[in-house]
Design an enzyme around this catalytic site. Sequence first.
Site, PDB file in Angstrom:
ATOM      1  N   HIS A  46       0.834  -1.206   0.000  1.00 33.77           N
ATOM      2  CA  HIS A  46       0.000   0.000   0.000  1.00 33.77           C
ATOM      3  C   HIS A  46       0.869   1.257   0.000  1.00 33.77           C
ATOM      4  O   HIS A  46       0.597   2.222  -0.725  1.00 33.77           O
ATOM      5  CB  HIS A  46      -0.914  -0.005   1.230  1.00 33.77           C
ATOM      6  CG  HIS A  46      -1.938   1.086   1.228  1.00 33.77           C
ATOM      7  ND1 HIS A  46      -3.030   1.091   0.388  1.00 33.77           N
ATOM      8  CD2 HIS A  46      -2.026   2.233   1.950  1.00 33.77           C
ATOM      9  CE1 HIS A  46      -3.750   2.177   0.593  1.00 33.77           C
ATOM     10  NE2 HIS A  46      -3.166   2.891   1.536  1.00 33.77           N
ATOM     11  N   GLU A  68      -2.668  -5.632  -4.119  1.00 37.58           N
ATOM     12  CA  GLU A  68      -3.460  -5.323  -2.917  1.00 37.58           C
ATOM     13  C   GLU A  68      -4.802  -6.049  -2.934  1.00 37.58           C
ATOM     14  O   GLU A  68      -5.252  -6.552  -1.899  1.00 37.58           O
ATOM     15  CB  GLU A  68      -3.716  -3.816  -2.830  1.00 37.58           C
ATOM     16  CG  GLU A  68      -2.617  -3.030  -2.163  1.00 37.58           C
ATOM     17  CD  GLU A  68      -3.039  -1.596  -1.930  1.00 37.58           C
ATOM     18  OE1 GLU A  68      -2.688  -1.063  -0.876  1.00 37.58           O
ATOM     19  OE2 GLU A  68      -3.733  -1.013  -2.777  1.00 37.58           O
ATOM     20  N   ASN A 396      25.659 -21.366  -9.032  1.00 36.00           N
ATOM     21  CA  ASN A 396      26.549 -22.489  -9.304  1.00 36.00           C
ATOM     22  C   ASN A 396      26.225 -23.669  -8.391  1.00 36.00           C
ATOM     23  O   ASN A 396      26.189 -24.824  -8.827  1.00 36.00           O
ATOM     24  CB  ASN A 396      27.996 -22.038  -9.108  1.00 36.00           C
ATOM     25  CG  ASN A 396      28.995 -23.120  -9.469  1.00 36.00           C
ATOM     26  OD1 ASN A 396      29.187 -23.441 -10.627  1.00 36.00           O
ATOM     27  ND2 ASN A 396      29.625 -23.687  -8.448  1.00 36.00           N
TER      28      ASN A 396
END
Length: 659
Positions: A46, A68, A396
């Site tokens: 928000h 939201e 990796n």
Amino acid sequence: MDMNQYLEVFIEESREHLQNVNDQLMRFEKNTDDLGYVNEIFRSAHTLKGMSATMGFDDLAQLTHKMENVLDAVRNHQLDVHTEVLDALFESVDALEIMVQSISEGGDGQLDVKLLVQKLQRIVAEEPVAQHAASSIEYDELVQTLLSQTADQGFNAFEITVQLERTCLLKAARAYMVFDVLEQAGDVIKSAPTVQDIEQEKFESSFIVILVTNESQEKLQASIMEVSEVESVKIAAVPVKKETEMEELVSPEVAVAIQEVTVSAPSKSPVEEKRQPSNNKTIRVNIDRLDSLMNLFEELVIDRGRLEQISKELNNSELDETVERMSRISGDLQTIILNMRMVPVETVFNRFPRMVRQLSKDLEKQIELQIVGADTELDRTVIDEIGDPLVHLLRNAVDHGIEMPQARLENGKNEKGTIRLKAYHSGNHVFIDLEDDGAGINREKVLQKALDRGIVDGKTAETLTDKQVYELIFASGFSTAEQISDVSGRGVGLDVVKNTIESLGGSVTIDSNEGYGSRFSIQLPLTLSIISALLVQMSEERYALPLSSIIETAIVQPKEVMHVHGQKVIDFRGAIIPLLDLKELFTVPNSVQGDHYSVVIVKKGEKTAGLIVDSFIGQQEIVLKSLGHYLPGVFAISGATILGDGQVALIIDCNALIK
């Protein structure tokens, strides 16, 4: 208003909020019953939406707004949490990070998020359950009585319907601005939806307000339409009965309530409900300013050392007292400046759980990332540089290190692999270890690849130890991946790791046990500037040993020295530790052995060793200076410093001496 002045703050705070959303999403995924995580995510989302809309970054604001909606449905138990929901939220965060990165690089922060927005809309189905339509407003006895009283006093009562634009993102903010206009014109008696629902954006795009005022309809209409993103305003006069007509209709309960309500005390609007600002005791400082401050202080430290030496030579009590006081004050100042630059490594580590989750999902592996020592602090300059090397090492480990679940089960392992990221202090350095319980490094495969690529020749290959073979994977363009993928196989990554770490004055080493896993250990300087050191004398040369690496000093008699496999050792507090003669190691000229050994006991992690010197000079704050590009890779020397008399002393890297 020029928003550029706020851009840097916006970028920093956006990154903080996105990191918080990432962290809370990772925790929520492990415990979907705890809606506290959702509330925390919602607050950050928000805030980010509001900042983005204010700064004019519409794509950012739009995507966050749709997030939201999903989060609101979850916390109101209108939406079951499943993998699709979490994946969509993670994808949204990735897109938001790309947009913020674009803004930080001078871009416009725009990104095509239509497909992502549609996905979020499908998930939440845009259900109007939590929305309150402002179709009508109820006039109860209390409202009717209040209106009749104001009518007797000559006020006008209006029912005002405000329609916001459908594309409006900050509905609560626009409603607040409308309420502000109305309260300057008169008194708000009632609203539909309620003020609380309007503040929480629990309405579609319109709301109704009953206003008592002396203003005309035309003036009210013009004032409200000046508010941005208001599409239309409808104002209708409210038919009001006189107070004498109402007296017979009012119940005793309402009559008591009326006495307690006055026109001058209307319902609270969003502006009245806002929180009191807290006293913020932090400020954001550009790192360049801290660098300038540190450079000036380094010069001050050198001059301080010179003053201390002059004070000793002149033997003047008043000068001694003044210099001592200046040393104490500058020491406190030094501590403050260094602490200002120190940042926990968690600022880098925090983004890795999300990355490992996505990689393991893409590669169909099961991986748990364990983080230890995230509160370990490093200089900000170092922190800024180690992010990419650690990303390469993690990718990796995920791709090459951890095996597929079926292969792990066949080898008697848990199907879920573990990667452990650990940070800890040792002396004047910070070590970051990345360890996995995967397949380890195949010596023959690495050696064959190196031979095929011409990195080593056949004769040299026969003489290489395991450790030297493992070091070959740091060669530019080296890769053992059979196929090129999005994760690895292009031969870039580990050479970048080595170059970046060494440019910071650090080093990286590899240990591996084929079939059981690998460990990459990165050694980094704690700070790149000022350290406490013990100055020692060897013949006519002076050296500095970082105080943080020293356990204690000792005088050892020649008869106490023993020899084990050709190595000098001593019995130190019940433990046998090796002795290293620094004069032999650094080939110090005119070296003469005295009737005893002056020994500095140093440590690296749990390992200890004794360094033999001619004599101890004393403790001193020194400025660490790089040897530059002309003397790269000098063994066991981490830099140099300028002493009070202007001479140069080399700084010994104790960690390089202990294997």
